[in-house]
Scaffold this active site. Structure first.
Site, PDB file in Angstrom:
ATOM      1  N   CYS A   2       0.952  -1.217  -0.134  1.00  0.00           N
ATOM      2  CA  CYS A   2      -0.077   0.094  -0.134  1.00  0.00           C
ATOM      3  C   CYS A   2       0.878   1.298   0.110  1.00  0.00           C
ATOM      4  O   CYS A   2       1.873   1.282   0.658  1.00  0.00           O
ATOM      5  CB  CYS A   2      -1.003   0.057   1.190  1.00  0.00           C
ATOM      6  N   ARG A  27       4.143  -0.308  -4.577  1.00  0.00           N
ATOM      7  CA  ARG A  27       3.635  -0.795  -3.346  1.00  0.00           C
ATOM      8  C   ARG A  27       2.480  -1.527  -3.421  1.00  0.00           C
ATOM      9  O   ARG A  27       2.104  -2.009  -2.116  1.00  0.00           O
ATOM     10  CB  ARG A  27       3.574   0.566  -2.457  1.00  0.00           C
ATOM     11  N   TRP A  71      -2.728  -2.770  -1.687  1.00  0.00           N
ATOM     12  CA  TRP A  71      -2.329  -4.287  -1.902  1.00  0.00           C
ATOM     13  C   TRP A  71      -3.127  -4.947  -0.636  1.00  0.00           C
ATOM     14  O   TRP A  71      -2.928  -4.559   0.475  1.00  0.00           O
ATOM     15  CB  TRP A  71      -0.761  -4.502  -1.479  1.00  0.00           C
ATOM     16  N   ASN A  97      -1.707   2.769   5.558  1.00  0.00           N
ATOM     17  CA  ASN A  97      -0.860   1.728   5.313  1.00  0.00           C
ATOM     18  C   ASN A  97      -0.338   0.744   6.316  1.00  0.00           C
ATOM     19  O   ASN A  97       0.154   1.476   7.276  1.00  0.00           O
ATOM     20  CB  ASN A  97       0.456   2.036   4.462  1.00  0.00           C
ATOM     21  N   GLY A  98      -0.757  -0.278   6.517  1.00  0.00           N
ATOM     22  CA  GLY A  98      -0.318  -1.191   7.751  1.00  0.00           C
ATOM     23  C   GLY A  98      -1.611  -2.166   8.172  1.00  0.00           C
ATOM     24  O   GLY A  98      -2.273  -2.393   7.423  1.00  0.00           O
ATOM     25  N   GLU A 467      17.534 -17.533  -7.102  1.00  0.00           N
ATOM     26  CA  GLU A 467      17.127 -16.392  -7.359  1.00  0.00           C
ATOM     27  C   GLU A 467      16.531 -16.273  -8.952  1.00  0.00           C
ATOM     28  O   GLU A 467      15.711 -15.694  -9.202  1.00  0.00           O
ATOM     29  CB  GLU A 467      18.452 -15.272  -7.140  1.00  0.00           C
ATOM     30  N   LYS A 471      12.908 -15.100  -9.952  1.00  0.00           N
ATOM     31  CA  LYS A 471      12.743 -13.800 -10.811  1.00  0.00           C
ATOM     32  C   LYS A 471      11.833 -14.406 -12.029  1.00  0.00           C
ATOM     33  O   LYS A 471      10.938 -13.761 -12.237  1.00  0.00           O
ATOM     34  CB  LYS A 471      14.215 -13.637 -11.328  1.00  0.00           C
ATOM     35  N   GLU A 474       8.225 -14.830 -10.456  1.00  0.00           N
ATOM     36  CA  GLU A 474       7.401 -13.792 -10.220  1.00  0.00           C
ATOM     37  C   GLU A 474       7.143 -12.928 -11.562  1.00  0.00           C
ATOM     38  O   GLU A 474       6.009 -12.295 -11.531  1.00  0.00           O
ATOM     39  CB  GLU A 474       7.942 -13.005  -9.120  1.00  0.00           C
ATOM     40  N   HIS A 490      17.319 -36.423  -6.119  1.00  0.00           N
ATOM     41  CA  HIS A 490      16.925 -37.041  -4.948  1.00  0.00           C
ATOM     42  C   HIS A 490      15.156 -36.614  -4.851  1.00  0.00           C
ATOM     43  O   HIS A 490      14.602 -36.631  -3.937  1.00  0.00           O
ATOM     44  CB  HIS A 490      17.426 -36.310  -3.620  1.00  0.00           C
ATOM     45  N   LYS A 589       6.048  -4.253  -3.891  1.00  0.00           N
ATOM     46  CA  LYS A 589       7.370  -3.984  -3.414  1.00  0.00           C
ATOM     47  C   LYS A 589       7.267  -3.600  -1.874  1.00  0.00           C
ATOM     48  O   LYS A 589       5.993  -3.147  -1.610  1.00  0.00           O
ATOM     49  CB  LYS A 589       7.835  -3.185  -4.072  1.00  0.00           C
TER      50      LYS A 589
HETATM   51  C1  F6R Z   1      11.959 -10.378  -5.348  1.00  0.00           C
HETATM   52  C2  F6R Z   1      11.559  -9.053  -4.374  1.00  0.00           C
HETATM   53  C3  F6R Z   1      11.265  -9.767  -2.725  1.00  0.00           C
HETATM   54  C4  F6R Z   1      12.071  -9.006  -1.767  1.00  0.00           C
HETATM   55  C5  F6R Z   1      11.532  -9.301  -0.303  1.00  0.00           C
HETATM   56  C6  F6R Z   1      12.478  -8.528   0.683  1.00  0.00           C
HETATM   57  O1  F6R Z   1      12.165  -9.827  -6.506  1.00  0.00           O
HETATM   58  O2  F6R Z   1      11.835  -8.159  -4.583  1.00  0.00           O
HETATM   59  O3  F6R Z   1      11.695 -11.122  -2.790  1.00  0.00           O
HETATM   60  O4  F6R Z   1      13.510  -9.255  -2.038  1.00  0.00           O
HETATM   61  O5  F6R Z   1      10.398  -8.823  -0.249  1.00  0.00           O
HETATM   62  O6  F6R Z   1      12.359  -7.213   0.408  1.00  0.00           O
HETATM   63  P1  F6R Z   1      13.656  -6.229   0.854  1.00  0.00           P
HETATM   64  O7  F6R Z   1      14.813  -6.451   0.670  1.00  0.00           O
HETATM   65  O8  F6R Z   1      12.983  -4.806   0.847  1.00  0.00           O
HETATM   66  O9  F6R Z   1      13.442  -6.726   2.652  1.00  0.00           O
END
Ligand code: F6R
Length: 594
Positions: A2, A27, A71, A97-98, A467, A471, A474, A490, A589
């Site tokens: 949010c 966000r 969100w 937000n929260g 990773e 990527k 997502e 396994h 994010k």
């Molecule tokens: C994936 C991604 C998330 C963040 C995770 C931690 O591409 O961006 O997995 O890495 O939410 O976020 P931070 O680094 O902001 O604590």
């Protein structure tokens, strides 16, 4: 999770609110809305993205207002659940937000007092509580209302009849942007960069009273001084600069990010090995904690530190670590968090500090919660990362980890010199990977029609496999799993076959031979293999279906070039599938809820 914005000044609020919201969409983006304070409070909101809201919104006249991009946590994305939320009279509007933990109890209590609720959200109790306490002074009513609230919040409230906005925060990000006879409020700095680079960070439990020409901050009823800071990020940093997506722009920024991050730690002429970022804290017995992509950096950090410093290091998921149920016995921890706001990570920092640990936060955001509560901060210099998928912030985190390890390294001095030289050459090496973009984009076409993909790696490139898979899933919505190459047989072998490609990350270190064996095993199950290999390797090409070539680097730096190649692979796969690359469904994010 949010984004909230506010504006008060001399200009029409609506276009400014919508522009700020558009910049904050990373966000959360399942619904959005604005409230503008004219003669009365006028609200327009819906379960749509900001651009769609802007296209359909009537013109709301007023020079103050608030906005929200959501969100969903409590209640599905819908017009009723979208913010702003109102009290019974429609005179008080709030964006939040929260998460309000005790909202059920408050809602029952308020309902029994005659308050009528129209949404499923936790937020709606806040305007009703403010209404309950309002007697002509919004700031006092907000303070009284928040006294009853348990949970985390960053809020902005307005009421018709008062030409000021009231803001408050507790465990939620909130920044006030300072303008000339106008002021701004947002969850994050990039939202306001079009208008100002002067900001004031609020502390937990602060209440801000913002009018066009004044910002007053109170804490428990007493006025406090909060300094103004100048932000070095520019508007261009938060724009796409001609790229189709932020993710692609951010991938391409990585040579600069490496340069900037390293330069932040040591001037170009200084010898890196002389500079210990951790001072006397050292790296003995370090615990590294993080979530998501940052956790993958933490895992790579473990390999880096164990290899160079020869100390045992543990890397843990913050979200798991918080529920171990015993007090951490280690005395030092590095937490890695791009945003500095991830709820699980913030909880970890608090928990560790309460137990008397020394906590170093590696973060990209100046003024973030992590940066304010940790004992020591190491900033990465990735600039604002807008795309939900982390790319450049991850590479910057790796730079911080290399730079942390090198001064404490127990390796031979000549080898150390070579590594420092190698580190400085990384921008050029990453550029070489980027120059190979069109070949990677072409390979991505093959992945675009797949349902499942495995990524395998060994040693320091096992987290790279994790990773790469994260990527891909997502941004492209393809089911992808990262595996330690030796583990595939396994169990996951049951899923291999001609429709399940395997991306194998092959480094020129002691894992090379076993990787060859693993690739042969996979090929024997008819899975197509894409191998990420170092230039000059003539063996792997014979075994696999396709190769992505990356430049030669010391094996310890191989996660950098390999990850950049996998970022491009994920990006182009998502693009070929027509996915909304920067805003994947259900994600946001900065995950500010547990
Ligand atoms: C994936 C991604 C998330 C963040 C995770 C931690 O591409 O961006 O997995 O890495 O939410 O976020 P931070 O680094 O902001 O604590």
């Amino acid at each position: 999770m949010c984004g909230i914005v506010g504006y008060i000044g001399e200009r029409q609020a609506q276009p400014i609110l919508l522009n700020c919201l558009h910049r904050l969409e990373y966000r959360g983006y399942d619904s959005c809305g604005i409230a503008v304070l004219g003669g009365a409070v006028e609200i327009y909101k819906d379960a749509v993205r900001v651009k769609a809201l802007a296209n359909t919104a009537p013109s709301l006249n007023g020079i103050a207002g608030i906005g929200h991009t959501r969100w969903a946590t409590h209640g599905e994305p819908s017009q009723a659940n979208a913010h702003p939320h109102c009290d019974c009279t429609g005179k008080i509007a709030v964006v939040h937000n929260g998460v309000i933990n005790n909202f059920q109890k408050l809602r029952q209590q308020l309902a029994s007092e005659g308050h009528n609720f129209v949404s499923e959200t936790d937020t709606e109790v806040i305007p009703h509580l403010i209404e309950k306490y309002y007697d002509g002074d919004l700031a006092k009513a907000v303070e009284a209302a928040l006294h009853e609230v348990e949970g985390s919040y960053a809020i902005i409230a307005l009421v018709s009849g008062e030409s000021r906005l009231v803001v408050a925060r507790k465990d939620g990000p909130l920044v006030i942007g300072v303008g000339d006879r106008e002021n701004f409020i947002a969850s994050d700095v990039p939202a306001m960069l079009d208008y100002t680079n002067r900001v004031i960070y609020l502390e937990d439990d602060d209440i801000g009273i913002v009018s066009p020409d004044n910002i007053e901050v109170r804490r428990h009823g007493v006025e406090v001084d909060r300094k103004e800071h100048k932000i070095s990020w520019s508007v261009e940093d938060a724009q796409k600069a001609g790229y189709e997506h932020f993710m692609l722009k951010e991938i391409h920024e990585q040579p600069k990010v490496i340069r900037d991050t390293i330069a932040g730690y040591v001037s170009a002429t200084e010898k890196g090995a002389d500079l210990a970022l951790l001072g006397d804290v050292g790296l003995e017995g370090m615990l590294i904690l993080a979530c998501g992509t940052s956790y993958h950096a933490a895992l790579i950090g473990k390999y880096i530190l164990e290899e160079l410093v020869r100390v045992p290091v543990k890397a843990e998921l913050a979200s798991e670590f918080n529920y171990y149920g015993h007090t951490p016995v280690r005395s030092r921890a590095i937490v890695i968090t791009q945003s500095g706001e991830t709820a699980d990570v913030i909880k970890t920092i608090r928990r560790m500090r309460e137990a008397g640990c020394w906590v170093v936060a590696v973060t990209n955001v100046v003024g973030s919660t992590a940066s304010r509560i940790a004992d020591q901060i190491i900033y990465t210099r990735a600039g604002p990362e807008i795309s939900v998928a982390a790319t450049k912030s991850f590479i910057a985190q790796l730079m911080a980890l290399y730079w942390l390890a090198l001064p404490y390294s127990k390796i031979d001095i000549r080898k150390l010199d070579n590594l420092i030289t190698g580190l400085r050459q990384l921008p050029g090496k990453v550029q070489q990977v980027l120059d190979n973009e069109s070949a990677i984009a072409e390979l991505a076409r093959q992945l675009a029609s797949c349902e499942n993909v495995f990524f395998i790696g060994r040693g320091i490139n096992f987290p790279v496999a994790l990773e790469g898979a994260l990527k891909l899933k997502e941004v492209s919505y393809i089911h992808a799993e990262g595996y330690a190459a030796g583990e595939l047989k396994h169990g996951p072998f049951a899923l291999l076959g001609s429709n399940t490609p395997v991306v194998a990350i092959v480094a020129q270190d002691n894992t090379y031979e076993p990787m060859l064996t693993n690739i042969k095993e996979v090929k024997a199950r008819r899975s197509p293999v894409i191998a990420v290999v170092e230039e000059g390797d003539e063996v792997i090409g014979e075994l696999v279906d396709s190769v992505i070539t990356v430049p030669k680097v010391d094996a310890i730096f191989s996660p950098v070039v390999n990850t950049v190649a996998l970022q491009l692979l994920a990006y182009y796969t998502a693009k070929h599938r027509g996915c909304p690359v920067d805003f994947p469904r259900n994600l946001a994010k900065s995950v500010t809820v547990e």
